[in-house]
Design a protein around this motif. Structure first.
Motif, PDB file in Angstrom:
ATOM      1  N   PRO A 150      15.238   2.396   1.231  1.00  0.00           N
ATOM      2  CA  PRO A 150      13.645   2.182   1.549  1.00  0.00           C
ATOM      3  C   PRO A 150      13.030   3.488   2.436  1.00  0.00           C
ATOM      4  N   ASP A 151      13.996   4.097   2.898  1.00  0.00           N
ATOM      5  CA  ASP A 151      13.467   5.392   3.952  1.00  0.00           C
ATOM      6  C   ASP A 151      13.675   6.662   3.132  1.00  0.00           C
ATOM      7  N   GLY A 152      13.811   6.582   1.763  1.00  0.00           N
ATOM      8  CA  GLY A 152      13.707   7.702   0.936  1.00  0.00           C
ATOM      9  C   GLY A 152      14.846   8.593   1.167  1.00  0.00           C
ATOM     10  N   LYS A 153      15.875   8.311   1.624  1.00  0.00           N
ATOM     11  CA  LYS A 153      17.294   8.898   2.026  1.00  0.00           C
ATOM     12  C   LYS A 153      18.136   8.240   0.648  1.00  0.00           C
ATOM     13  N   LEU A 154      19.273   9.183   0.462  1.00  0.00           N
ATOM     14  CA  LEU A 154      20.308   8.752  -0.532  1.00  0.00           C
ATOM     15  C   LEU A 154      21.521   8.182   0.139  1.00  0.00           C
ATOM     16  N   TYR A 155      22.065   7.168  -0.242  1.00  0.00           N
ATOM     17  CA  TYR A 155      23.065   6.439   0.158  1.00  0.00           C
ATOM     18  C   TYR A 155      24.171   6.203  -0.750  1.00  0.00           C
ATOM     19  N   VAL A 156      25.439   6.813  -0.473  1.00  0.00           N
ATOM     20  CA  VAL A 156      26.366   7.537  -1.152  1.00  0.00           C
ATOM     21  C   VAL A 156      27.826   6.998  -0.780  1.00  0.00           C
ATOM     22  N   THR A 157      28.543   6.325  -2.068  1.00  0.00           N
ATOM     23  CA  THR A 157      29.717   5.630  -1.656  1.00  0.00           C
ATOM     24  C   THR A 157      30.712   6.713  -2.062  1.00  0.00           C
ATOM     25  N   ALA A 158      31.661   6.814  -1.165  1.00  0.00           N
ATOM     26  CA  ALA A 158      32.860   7.610  -1.255  1.00  0.00           C
ATOM     27  C   ALA A 158      34.128   6.818  -1.666  1.00  0.00           C
ATOM     28  N   TYR A 159      34.591   6.901  -2.808  1.00  0.00           N
ATOM     29  CA  TYR A 159      35.666   6.128  -3.306  1.00  0.00           C
ATOM     30  C   TYR A 159      36.956   6.363  -2.458  1.00  0.00           C
ATOM     31  N   THR A 160      37.045   7.691  -2.442  1.00  0.00           N
ATOM     32  CA  THR A 160      38.396   8.026  -1.941  1.00  0.00           C
ATOM     33  C   THR A 160      38.561   8.163  -0.392  1.00  0.00           C
ATOM     34  N   SER A 161      37.498   8.394   0.306  1.00  0.00           N
ATOM     35  CA  SER A 161      37.537   8.495   1.603  1.00  0.00           C
ATOM     36  C   SER A 161      37.057   7.342   2.331  1.00  0.00           C
ATOM     37  N   GLY A 162      36.653   6.246   1.620  1.00  0.00           N
ATOM     38  CA  GLY A 162      36.181   4.871   1.942  1.00  0.00           C
ATOM     39  C   GLY A 162      35.010   4.833   3.006  1.00  0.00           C
ATOM     40  N   GLU A 163      34.056   5.720   2.590  1.00  0.00           N
ATOM     41  CA  GLU A 163      32.964   5.772   3.363  1.00  0.00           C
ATOM     42  C   GLU A 163      31.715   5.523   2.809  1.00  0.00           C
ATOM     43  N   LEU A 164      30.494   5.152   3.319  1.00  0.00           N
ATOM     44  CA  LEU A 164      29.210   4.934   3.073  1.00  0.00           C
ATOM     45  C   LEU A 164      28.403   6.034   3.763  1.00  0.00           C
ATOM     46  N   ILE A 165      27.912   7.064   2.920  1.00  0.00           N
ATOM     47  CA  ILE A 165      27.245   8.251   3.647  1.00  0.00           C
ATOM     48  C   ILE A 165      25.951   8.289   3.386  1.00  0.00           C
ATOM     49  N   LYS A 166      24.942   8.607   4.525  1.00  0.00           N
ATOM     50  CA  LYS A 166      23.382   8.648   4.362  1.00  0.00           C
ATOM     51  C   LYS A 166      23.249  10.045   4.343  1.00  0.00           C
ATOM     52  N   VAL A 167      22.412  10.544   3.186  1.00  0.00           N
ATOM     53  CA  VAL A 167      22.003  11.992   2.755  1.00  0.00           C
ATOM     54  C   VAL A 167      20.749  12.158   2.759  1.00  0.00           C
ATOM     55  N   ASP A 168      19.883  13.246   3.477  1.00  0.00           N
ATOM     56  CA  ASP A 168      18.738  13.759   3.156  1.00  0.00           C
ATOM     57  C   ASP A 168      18.785  14.424   1.756  1.00  0.00           C
ATOM     58  N   PRO A 169      17.818  13.800   0.932  1.00  0.00           N
ATOM     59  CA  PRO A 169      18.036  14.356  -0.355  1.00  0.00           C
ATOM     60  C   PRO A 169      17.250  15.820  -0.639  1.00  0.00           C
ATOM     61  N   TRP A 170      16.751  16.499   0.665  1.00  0.00           N
ATOM     62  CA  TRP A 170      16.165  17.659   0.300  1.00  0.00           C
ATOM     63  C   TRP A 170      16.641  18.860   1.287  1.00  0.00           C
ATOM     64  N   THR A 171      17.411  18.403   2.261  1.00  0.00           N
ATOM     65  CA  THR A 171      17.917  19.224   3.153  1.00  0.00           C
ATOM     66  C   THR A 171      19.711  19.168   3.121  1.00  0.00           C
ATOM     67  N   GLY A 172      20.063  18.161   2.608  1.00  0.00           N
ATOM     68  CA  GLY A 172      21.654  17.984   2.668  1.00  0.00           C
ATOM     69  C   GLY A 172      22.022  17.429   3.822  1.00  0.00           C
ATOM     70  N   ALA A 173      21.252  17.229   4.809  1.00  0.00           N
ATOM     71  CA  ALA A 173      21.924  16.783   6.204  1.00  0.00           C
ATOM     72  C   ALA A 173      22.383  15.236   5.925  1.00  0.00           C
ATOM     73  N   HIS A 174      23.533  15.094   6.791  1.00  0.00           N
ATOM     74  CA  HIS A 174      24.317  13.864   6.518  1.00  0.00           C
ATOM     75  C   HIS A 174      25.031  13.286   7.553  1.00  0.00           C
ATOM     76  N   TYR A 175      25.258  11.897   7.317  1.00  0.00           N
ATOM     77  CA  TYR A 175      26.174  11.473   8.322  1.00  0.00           C
ATOM     78  C   TYR A 175      26.742  10.083   7.683  1.00  0.00           C
ATOM     79  N   THR A 176      27.991   9.539   8.508  1.00  0.00           N
ATOM     80  CA  THR A 176      28.554   8.396   7.890  1.00  0.00           C
ATOM     81  C   THR A 176      28.347   7.133   8.596  1.00  0.00           C
ATOM     82  N   LEU A 177      27.571   6.327   7.845  1.00  0.00           N
ATOM     83  CA  LEU A 177      27.195   5.153   8.349  1.00  0.00           C
ATOM     84  C   LEU A 177      28.175   3.863   8.338  1.00  0.00           C
ATOM     85  N   LEU A 178      29.274   3.848   7.460  1.00  0.00           N
ATOM     86  CA  LEU A 178      30.305   2.957   7.537  1.00  0.00           C
ATOM     87  C   LEU A 178      31.534   3.774   7.113  1.00  0.00           C
ATOM     88  N   SER A 179      32.634   3.710   7.796  1.00  0.00           N
ATOM     89  CA  SER A 179      33.989   4.034   7.223  1.00  0.00           C
ATOM     90  C   SER A 179      35.187   3.198   7.361  1.00  0.00           C
TER      91      SER A 179
END
Length: 240
Positions: free
Chosen positions: A180-209
């Motif tokens: 709802p904030d316009g960001k990408l929320y990405v599931t990482a199967y191998t590393s077991g993470e949920l990652i939030k990504v800015d779709p235009w700058t690529g800035a990202h951080y892990t929400l859940l591990s």
């Protein structure tokens, strides 16, 4: 053990398991106050109330992404399975309410991800090596690369492609959603993470591990509540 919640997005008491089963849940979608899950290894799509109450199961071989179309009906990729079985038919079915083949005979790609763009066109196959999840923002398409040494998302606008790299080693990016904030929320199967990504700058951080093979994430429409499916059989509910 529960997943580790990282500072900056999800409150430490705002996640909860919705459903758990000894199977591989690959994807999900919402429809009229219910949630549909694609049970990949169980060869079925399953419908539940949002409190986890089971409603029904419909047989379908190796289902992948489930998406609601502009006509209000659900469309499900099928044949999303191993290379050994890919000579078998694959395509897209439409639930009306029983599955009817909408696109069939596709023995080339066994597509997993899918998305209806703002024109109502279903995007499910891109000419990129190892694409997986697909989302659109306006005229721009984003796809995860499931096998990539730098864990890349590819942004496609017209003929231009831009890589958004989440870093080595390969995290095994699976599916993604627009929040709802316009960001990408990405599931990482191998590393077991949920990652939030800015779709235009690529800035990202892990929400859940500490997740066990997360496969897909979707937001309940009109809310900040997300649901995450896992190949380990769990469906996790969390609120931003």
């Amino acid at each position: 053990m529960p997943p580790v919640v990282h500072h900056g997005g999800i409150g430490s008491r705002c996640w909860d398991p919705l459903h758990t089963a000894p199977t591989w849940y690959e994807n999900l979608e919402f429809d009229r106050g219910t949630i549909w899950l694609s049970n990949l290894t169980g060869n079925a799509v399953e419908q539940y109330r949002l409190d986890g109450t089971f409603l029904q199961s419909i047989p379908l071989r190796a289902p992948g992404a489930i998406r609601k179309g502009p006509d209000g009906l659900l469309y499900v990729n099928f044949g999303d399975d191993s290379p050994e079985t890919r000579p078998l038919p694959s395509g897209v079915v439409r639930l009306t309410p029983e599955p009817e083949v909408w696109i069939g005979g596709d023995t080339l790609s066994s597509a997993n991800g899918a998305e209806f763009d703002r024109r109502g066109i279903l995007v499910r196959h891109l000419d990129i090596a190892y694409p997986n999840g697909i989302v659109t923002i306006g005229n721009t398409v984003f796809t995860n690369i499931v096998i990539d040494p730098k864990s890349a998302i590819v942004r496609i606008t017209g003929n231009r492609q831009t890589r958004l790299e989440l870093g080595a080693p390969d995290k095994g990016l699976d599916d993604l959603a627009v929040g709802p904030d316009g960001k990408l929320y990405v599931t990482a199967y191998t590393s077991g993470e949920l990652i939030k990504v800015d779709p235009w700058t690529g800035a990202h951080y892990t929400l859940l591990s500490g997740l066990k093979n997360p496969t897909a994430v979707r937001f309940l429409p009109g809310t900040r509540t997300m649901f995450v499916t896992h190949a380990s059989g769990a469906v996790l509910k969390a609120r931003l």
